[in-house]
Design a protein around this motif. Structure first.
Motif, PDB file in Angstrom:
ATOM      1  N   ASP A  33       0.812  -1.220   0.000  1.00  0.00           N
ATOM      2  CA  ASP A  33       0.000   0.000   0.000  1.00  0.00           C
ATOM      3  C   ASP A  33       0.846   1.271   0.000  1.00  0.00           C
ATOM      4  O   ASP A  33       0.297   2.364  -0.021  1.00  0.00           O
ATOM      5  CB  ASP A  33      -0.987  -0.002   1.177  1.00  0.00           C
ATOM      6  CG  ASP A  33      -0.282  -0.047   2.517  1.00  0.00           C
ATOM      7  OD1 ASP A  33       0.942  -0.301   2.540  1.00  0.00           O
ATOM      8  OD2 ASP A  33      -0.950   0.177   3.536  1.00  0.00           O
ATOM      9  N   PHE A  35       4.541   1.288  -1.534  1.00  0.00           N
ATOM     10  CA  PHE A  35       5.581   1.324  -2.567  1.00  0.00           C
ATOM     11  C   PHE A  35       5.643  -0.035  -3.247  1.00  0.00           C
ATOM     12  O   PHE A  35       4.948  -0.972  -2.859  1.00  0.00           O
ATOM     13  CB  PHE A  35       6.950   1.675  -1.958  1.00  0.00           C
ATOM     14  CG  PHE A  35       7.433   0.711  -0.905  1.00  0.00           C
ATOM     15  CD1 PHE A  35       8.098  -0.456  -1.256  1.00  0.00           C
ATOM     16  CD2 PHE A  35       7.207   0.962   0.439  1.00  0.00           C
ATOM     17  CE1 PHE A  35       8.539  -1.349  -0.293  1.00  0.00           C
ATOM     18  CE2 PHE A  35       7.644   0.070   1.419  1.00  0.00           C
ATOM     19  CZ  PHE A  35       8.308  -1.080   1.047  1.00  0.00           C
ATOM     20  N   TRP A  36       6.505  -0.119  -4.274  1.00  0.00           N
ATOM     21  CA  TRP A  36       6.790  -1.439  -4.842  1.00  0.00           C
ATOM     22  C   TRP A  36       8.280  -1.585  -5.042  1.00  0.00           C
ATOM     23  O   TRP A  36       9.005  -0.594  -5.191  1.00  0.00           O
ATOM     24  CB  TRP A  36       6.029  -1.708  -6.123  1.00  0.00           C
ATOM     25  CG  TRP A  36       6.217  -0.744  -7.250  1.00  0.00           C
ATOM     26  CD1 TRP A  36       7.134  -0.811  -8.255  1.00  0.00           C
ATOM     27  CD2 TRP A  36       5.444   0.450  -7.500  1.00  0.00           C
ATOM     28  NE1 TRP A  36       6.974   0.244  -9.107  1.00  0.00           N
ATOM     29  CE2 TRP A  36       5.963   1.036  -8.673  1.00  0.00           C
ATOM     30  CE3 TRP A  36       4.368   1.056  -6.838  1.00  0.00           C
ATOM     31  CZ2 TRP A  36       5.436   2.211  -9.206  1.00  0.00           C
ATOM     32  CZ3 TRP A  36       3.856   2.227  -7.371  1.00  0.00           C
ATOM     33  CH2 TRP A  36       4.381   2.792  -8.538  1.00  0.00           C
ATOM     34  N   PRO A  91       1.893  -1.744 -11.445  1.00  0.00           N
ATOM     35  CA  PRO A  91       1.921  -1.396 -10.012  1.00  0.00           C
ATOM     36  C   PRO A  91       0.928  -0.302  -9.618  1.00  0.00           C
ATOM     37  O   PRO A  91       0.407  -0.321  -8.497  1.00  0.00           O
ATOM     38  CB  PRO A  91       3.362  -0.932  -9.795  1.00  0.00           C
ATOM     39  CG  PRO A  91       4.157  -1.679 -10.823  1.00  0.00           C
ATOM     40  CD  PRO A  91       3.250  -1.741 -12.017  1.00  0.00           C
ATOM     41  N   TYR A  92       0.662   0.635 -10.513  1.00  0.00           N
ATOM     42  CA  TYR A  92      -0.282   1.703 -10.181  1.00  0.00           C
ATOM     43  C   TYR A  92      -1.697   1.140 -10.006  1.00  0.00           C
ATOM     44  O   TYR A  92      -2.436   1.545  -9.107  1.00  0.00           O
ATOM     45  CB  TYR A  92      -0.261   2.786 -11.268  1.00  0.00           C
ATOM     46  CG  TYR A  92       1.110   3.405 -11.451  1.00  0.00           C
ATOM     47  CD1 TYR A  92       1.562   4.403 -10.592  1.00  0.00           C
ATOM     48  CD2 TYR A  92       1.963   2.966 -12.449  1.00  0.00           C
ATOM     49  CE1 TYR A  92       2.827   4.947 -10.735  1.00  0.00           C
ATOM     50  CE2 TYR A  92       3.230   3.512 -12.598  1.00  0.00           C
ATOM     51  CZ  TYR A  92       3.661   4.506 -11.745  1.00  0.00           C
ATOM     52  OH  TYR A  92       4.917   5.036 -11.881  1.00  0.00           O
ATOM     53  N   ARG A  95      -1.830  -0.693  -6.701  1.00  0.00           N
ATOM     54  CA  ARG A  95      -1.982   0.256  -5.579  1.00  0.00           C
ATOM     55  C   ARG A  95      -3.443   0.664  -5.425  1.00  0.00           C
ATOM     56  O   ARG A  95      -3.979   0.757  -4.327  1.00  0.00           O
ATOM     57  CB  ARG A  95      -1.121   1.503  -5.823  1.00  0.00           C
ATOM     58  CG  ARG A  95       0.338   1.357  -5.478  1.00  0.00           C
ATOM     59  CD  ARG A  95       0.573   1.456  -3.977  1.00  0.00           C
ATOM     60  NE  ARG A  95      -0.160   2.538  -3.365  1.00  0.00           N
ATOM     61  CZ  ARG A  95       0.297   3.768  -3.158  1.00  0.00           C
ATOM     62  NH1 ARG A  95       1.524   4.051  -3.505  1.00  0.00           N
ATOM     63  NH2 ARG A  95      -0.452   4.693  -2.608  1.00  0.00           N
ATOM     64  N   ILE A  98      -5.551  -2.227  -4.029  1.00  0.00           N
ATOM     65  CA  ILE A  98      -5.267  -2.381  -2.600  1.00  0.00           C
ATOM     66  C   ILE A  98      -5.995  -1.314  -1.794  1.00  0.00           C
ATOM     67  O   ILE A  98      -6.611  -1.595  -0.768  1.00  0.00           O
ATOM     68  CB  ILE A  98      -3.732  -2.319  -2.367  1.00  0.00           C
ATOM     69  CG1 ILE A  98      -3.071  -3.614  -2.839  1.00  0.00           C
ATOM     70  CG2 ILE A  98      -3.408  -2.044  -0.906  1.00  0.00           C
ATOM     71  CD1 ILE A  98      -1.551  -3.564  -2.887  1.00  0.00           C
TER      72      ILE A  98
END
Lengths: 172, 100
Positions: A33, A35-36, A91-92, A95, A98
């Motif tokens: 929630d 970063f990656w 990844p966006y 996010r 999540i």
């Protein structure tokens, strides 16, 4: 799924990673929630059992259904297991999923779908030329990445047998 | 997130024990790339953590460095945490420039 008065699309049988085998290791961006970062599956399993959940792209309703159920069951609170997802979404999008769905779990991002291919669970999407994503699939792995339980959807769509996963978690 | 606090408690290089330097970065941010270029030039290993463009979504960077700006660099070897690319480049060249 509800009982429908027509046939649901069957997916062809194919060989996939099965119970008793060592699951293939991979490294992909793992999104939480905040970063990656690149993480490998073996780093996670080194710390304890992992439930690896392949699911259709973020935003499709099966993704929402699956993560809502996993969130509500909150197995990580009862069992020694870390729950992680894997889809082709970037990844966006992870996010956002999540955040919007209040998911407490981390999600691997695999836009090229090569992890699903490695596991034998890819699904080429009809009507979305060039797009392949994982079938819904669940692999419960021990600390050596040995598969303790495997389920791969045979229909489009089909949802995991959550009670069977729970039984496998009981056996850990 | 349950596992995020595990990560934070163990420090940025958790799970990446051979990598002492962690860079908090934003995709396509030129200031971040400037730091990465310096790390590459000095042949230093580093681990990347990507955050979101919105400042309000960068609490992790604030917790680590005291502010939400990127790049932010954490060097476990020296215990240094820094923001601002010019400062970071100066720090890296000053600390590691002579050894490589």
């Amino acid at each position: 799924m509800a009982n429908l008065d027509f046939d649901v699309v069957e997916l062809p049988e194919r060989e996939h990673v099965a119970t008793g085998e060592v699951a293939p290791d991979f490294t992909r961006p793992l999104v939480n929630d905040e970063f990656w970062e690149d993480r490998s599956l073996s780093e996670l399993t080194d710390e304890g059992p992992v439930l690896l959940v392949f699911y259709p792209m973020d935003g499709a309703f099966p993704a929402t259904y699956i993560w809502k159920e996993l969130r509500d069951r909150a197995w990580d609170e009862t069992y020694d297991v870390r729950i992680v997802g894997c889809s082709i979404s970037d990844p966006y999008a992870h996010r956002q999923l999540i955040e919007e769905r209040g998911i407490d779990y981390e999600l691997f991002s695999d836009p090229n779908n090569t992890v699903a291919v490695e596991y034998g669970v890819p699904h080429d999407l009809d009507g979305m030329t060039g797009v392949s994503e994982p079938r819904a699939a669940v692999f419960l792995l021990d600390e050596e990445r040995v598969v303790e339980y495997a389920w791969v959807s045979g229909e489009w769509p089909e949802f995991p047998d959550y009670d069977a996963i729970e039984a496998a978690l009981d056996e850990l | 997130m349950r596992h995020a606090n595990v990560l934070d408690a163990a420090g940025p290089s958790f799970g990446m024990s051979d990598t002492a330097i962690t860079v908090y970065r934003l995709q396509a941010c030129p200031f971040c790339e400037r730091v990465i270029r310096t790390l590459d030039q000095l042949e230093l290993d580093y681990h990347s953590r990507f955050v979101e463009p919105m400042h309000s979504d960068r609490n992790v960077v604030k917790r680590v460095s005291g502010k939400r700006s990127v790049p932010a660099l954490v060097d476990e070897r020296t215990g240094v945490t820094m923001s601002e690319s010019a400062n970071i480049v100066e720090y890296l060249e000053g600390t590691y420039g002579g050894e490589h």
